[in-house]
Design a protein around this motif. Structure first.
Motif, PDB file in Angstrom:
ATOM      1  N   TYR A  49      47.362   4.711  49.233  1.00 31.35           N
ATOM      2  CA  TYR A  49      47.874   3.772  48.241  1.00 31.35           C
ATOM      3  C   TYR A  49      47.175   2.425  48.381  1.00 31.35           C
ATOM      4  O   TYR A  49      46.708   2.064  49.471  1.00 31.35           O
ATOM      5  N   ILE A  50      47.140   1.693  47.292  1.00 36.50           N
ATOM      6  CA  ILE A  50      46.635   0.323  47.304  1.00 36.50           C
ATOM      7  C   ILE A  50      47.786  -0.602  46.908  1.00 36.50           C
ATOM      8  O   ILE A  50      48.376  -0.441  45.838  1.00 36.50           O
ATOM      9  N   LEU A  51      48.100  -1.533  47.792  1.00 33.61           N
ATOM     10  CA  LEU A  51      49.170  -2.501  47.556  1.00 33.61           C
ATOM     11  C   LEU A  51      48.534  -3.849  47.226  1.00 33.61           C
ATOM     12  O   LEU A  51      47.805  -4.417  48.037  1.00 33.61           O
ATOM     13  N   VAL A  52      48.806  -4.341  46.025  1.00 28.25           N
ATOM     14  CA  VAL A  52      48.245  -5.616  45.572  1.00 28.25           C
ATOM     15  C   VAL A  52      49.351  -6.661  45.565  1.00 28.25           C
ATOM     16  O   VAL A  52      50.429  -6.441  44.994  1.00 28.25           O
ATOM     17  N   VAL A  53      49.094  -7.795  46.220  1.00 31.75           N
ATOM     18  CA  VAL A  53      50.048  -8.905  46.242  1.00 31.75           C
ATOM     19  C   VAL A  53      49.296 -10.162  45.819  1.00 31.75           C
ATOM     20  O   VAL A  53      48.339 -10.569  46.484  1.00 31.75           O
ATOM     21  N   LYS A  54      49.733 -10.768  44.719  1.00 28.44           N
ATOM     22  CA  LYS A  54      49.065 -11.965  44.211  1.00 28.44           C
ATOM     23  C   LYS A  54      50.057 -13.116  44.086  1.00 28.44           C
ATOM     24  O   LYS A  54      51.229 -12.914  43.767  1.00 28.44           O
ATOM     25  N   TRP A  55      49.564 -14.317  44.354  1.00 31.84           N
ATOM     26  CA  TRP A  55      50.318 -15.551  44.108  1.00 31.84           C
ATOM     27  C   TRP A  55      49.662 -16.183  42.885  1.00 31.84           C
ATOM     28  O   TRP A  55      48.628 -16.813  42.985  1.00 31.84           O
ATOM     29  N   GLY A  56      50.246 -15.892  41.723  1.00 33.89           N
ATOM     30  CA  GLY A  56      49.596 -16.263  40.481  1.00 33.89           C
ATOM     31  C   GLY A  56      48.436 -15.316  40.202  1.00 33.89           C
ATOM     32  O   GLY A  56      48.589 -14.097  40.264  1.00 33.89           O
ATOM     33  N   ASP A  57      47.258 -15.855  39.951  1.00 34.33           N
ATOM     34  CA  ASP A  57      46.079 -15.037  39.646  1.00 34.33           C
ATOM     35  C   ASP A  57      45.264 -14.682  40.878  1.00 34.33           C
ATOM     36  O   ASP A  57      44.247 -13.987  40.767  1.00 34.33           O
ATOM     37  N   GLU A  58      45.674 -15.139  42.057  1.00 34.62           N
ATOM     38  CA  GLU A  58      44.846 -14.963  43.251  1.00 34.62           C
ATOM     39  C   GLU A  58      45.534 -14.079  44.281  1.00 34.62           C
ATOM     40  O   GLU A  58      46.745 -14.175  44.495  1.00 34.62           O
ATOM     41  N   HIS A  59      44.733 -13.224  44.929  1.00 34.93           N
ATOM     42  CA  HIS A  59      45.247 -12.392  46.003  1.00 34.93           C
ATOM     43  C   HIS A  59      45.699 -13.263  47.188  1.00 34.93           C
ATOM     44  O   HIS A  59      45.088 -14.296  47.483  1.00 34.93           O
ATOM     45  N   ILE A  60      46.736 -12.827  47.874  1.00 29.42           N
ATOM     46  CA  ILE A  60      47.127 -13.497  49.111  1.00 29.42           C
ATOM     47  C   ILE A  60      46.240 -12.964  50.227  1.00 29.42           C
ATOM     48  O   ILE A  60      45.566 -11.938  50.062  1.00 29.42           O
ATOM     49  N   PRO A  61      46.183 -13.626  51.396  1.00 33.09           N
ATOM     50  CA  PRO A  61      45.364 -13.126  52.506  1.00 33.09           C
ATOM     51  C   PRO A  61      45.721 -11.678  52.869  1.00 33.09           C
ATOM     52  O   PRO A  61      46.888 -11.339  53.033  1.00 33.09           O
ATOM     53  N   GLY A  62      44.707 -10.821  52.948  1.00 33.25           N
ATOM     54  CA  GLY A  62      44.908  -9.417  53.284  1.00 33.25           C
ATOM     55  C   GLY A  62      44.972  -8.503  52.090  1.00 33.25           C
ATOM     56  O   GLY A  62      44.761  -7.291  52.218  1.00 33.25           O
ATOM     57  N   SER A  63      45.299  -9.051  50.910  1.00 37.23           N
ATOM     58  CA  SER A  63      45.407  -8.236  49.695  1.00 37.23           C
ATOM     59  C   SER A  63      44.030  -8.017  49.071  1.00 37.23           C
ATOM     60  O   SER A  63      43.202  -8.932  49.083  1.00 37.23           O
ATOM     61  N   PRO A  64      43.772  -6.787  48.561  1.00 35.84           N
ATOM     62  CA  PRO A  64      44.667  -5.625  48.491  1.00 35.84           C
ATOM     63  C   PRO A  64      44.798  -4.908  49.835  1.00 35.84           C
ATOM     64  O   PRO A  64      43.815  -4.750  50.552  1.00 35.84           O
ATOM     65  N   PHE A  65      46.028  -4.473  50.157  1.00 36.58           N
ATOM     66  CA  PHE A  65      46.303  -3.746  51.380  1.00 36.58           C
ATOM     67  C   PHE A  65      46.122  -2.244  51.116  1.00 36.58           C
ATOM     68  O   PHE A  65      46.461  -1.749  50.044  1.00 36.58           O
ATOM     69  N   HIS A  66      45.586  -1.533  52.089  1.00 40.98           N
ATOM     70  CA  HIS A  66      45.378  -0.091  51.974  1.00 40.98           C
ATOM     71  C   HIS A  66      46.377   0.633  52.880  1.00 40.98           C
ATOM     72  O   HIS A  66      46.445   0.385  54.083  1.00 40.98           O
ATOM     73  N   ILE A  67      47.164   1.502  52.273  1.00 42.62           N
ATOM     74  CA  ILE A  67      48.270   2.147  52.973  1.00 42.62           C
ATOM     75  C   ILE A  67      48.101   3.665  52.870  1.00 42.62           C
ATOM     76  O   ILE A  67      47.809   4.189  51.803  1.00 42.62           O
ATOM     77  N   THR A  68      48.318   4.345  53.984  1.00 44.55           N
ATOM     78  CA  THR A  68      48.284   5.803  54.010  1.00 44.55           C
ATOM     79  C   THR A  68      49.692   6.341  54.206  1.00 44.55           C
ATOM     80  O   THR A  68      50.398   5.937  55.139  1.00 44.55           O
TER      81      THR A  68
END
Length: 363
Positions: A342-361
């Motif tokens: 899976y790909i977990l995307v976390v954004k603060w507005g239009d920008e990714h937060i540190p570490g994003s996108p996260f890759h999850i198995t």
């Protein structure tokens, strides 16, 4: 300590941690010449080899969009440092933040197309695989010098003590680094200002003579007509004899476009996604048919909207919930229904937060 029975002695010691150590040697209670000696102890490079990198995208990256990846310490103790070398030769620091114990996110924003080299060091030693190479833009897509031109009287002539100027037209080129170097009988005061066509360069020579003006874009290549030669006349306004002096300036060019003013109901937020802190097991591992959770602290990142999305192997994530618990802090939970990556995307507005996108198995 070993007495070698030949008038000499051997000494060995083991340092427990890195740093500068003083080694004092005396003979008959008096220091020998040079004592005490200062011995710098570096951390073992074996620790650096224990670190591993995850979620590093090596191609398909875009100019002015965040690039981030994760580094796991795997039990090693020390400090992580990272720098990025752009195609034009500029060196920039990255943003390094701890996202959970033993795991760090490294983030930077590329400002030009081409291959970037990323140094990742642990206790001043390169980790395995460093420097890493990533490509921004498509192969061959760099700041095209054929699409950049320069014009203006400042490229031909000038007067001492009087500001000269010329225009570098970059409006038709893709983003890249613009560098201007002026060599001549004196240093010049330089300034570079944004203008509709690209950039206006201003300089003030202080001694008469010929000045060579080199203009490069998107790397080590001169634009058409560069280097230019400007003949400067007038009195010498600085002391000393004729010398050869160099002055330079560099700016990161962005894509120029015609803007049209219009009313928008969407407010403009003031925020900094690099200051968002995330933590929790749900950022790295997830289990089937149950809530997987993590928290996001945006209290130091200004004001904006937290956006969370989960992309599954074949079907969308079953459920994603974001709950504001006060003071710009959020609890996030999601449910997955199939195994895979899976790909977990976390954004603060239009920008990714540190570490994003996260890759999850998901097992």
């Amino acid at each position: 300590f070993e007495d070698r029975k030949d008038g000499s002695c051997g000494v060995s010691y083991i340092a427990q941690e890195p740093g500068d150590y003083e080694v004092s040697i005396k003979f008959n209670d008096e220091y020998i010449p040079g004592s005490p000696f200062v011995v710098p102890i570096m951390a073992s490079s074996e620790d650096a080899s224990r670190l591993t990198v995850a979620s590093l995208q090596e191609s398909g990256l875009k100019v002015n969009q965040p690039v981030s990846f994760a580094v796991r310490l795997n039990g090693a103790k020390g400090l992580i440092d990272s720098k990025v070398h752009s195609p034009s030769g500029a060196v920039e620091d990255t943003h390094v933040s701890e996202i959970e114990p033993g795991k760090y996110a490294i983030r930077f924003i590329p400002h030009e197309n081409g291959v970037h080299s990323i140094d990742v060091k642990f206790n001043d030693n390169h980790i395995t695989g460093s420097p890493f190479k990533v490509r921004v833009g498509e192969p061959g897509q760099t700041g095209d010098t054929n699409l950049v031109s320069a014009y203006g009287l400042g490229l031909e002539k000038g007067t001492t003590g009087v500001q000269s100027e010329f225009i570098v037209k970059t409006v038709n080129a893709s983003p890249g680094s613009l560098s201007v170097a002026i060599d001549g009988p004196s240093k010049v005061k330089m300034d570079c200002r944004d203008c509709p066509e690209g950039y206006k360069v201003l300089y003030t020579p202080m001694a008469p003579g010929d000045y060579q003006i080199g203009i490069k874009y998107g790397g080590p290549y001169h634009i058409q007509g560069s280097p230019f030669k400007a003949n400067v006349t007038g009195a010498r306004l600085i002391g000393g004899s004729n010398t050869h002096e160099s002055s330079s300036i560099m700016v990161e060019s962005v894509t120029k476009a015609t803007t049209v003013s219009s009313y928008s109901a969407v407010p403009q937020f003031s925020s900094d996604s690099s200051k968002v802190v995330s933590s929790g097991a749900g950022l790295s591992i997830a289990n089937l048919d149950q809530k997987n959770c993590f928290s996001v602290d945006c209290s130091r990142a200004g004001s904006n909207v937290l956006l969370v999305g989960v992309h599954g192997p074949t079907i969308p994530c079953e459920e994603v919930s974001v709950k504001h618990v006060g003071n710009e802090q959020y609890n996030v939970a999601y449910v997955v229904k199939e195994s895979g990556k899976y790909i977990l995307v976390v954004k603060w507005g239009d920008e990714h937060i540190p570490g994003s996108p996260f890759h999850i198995t998901v097992p």
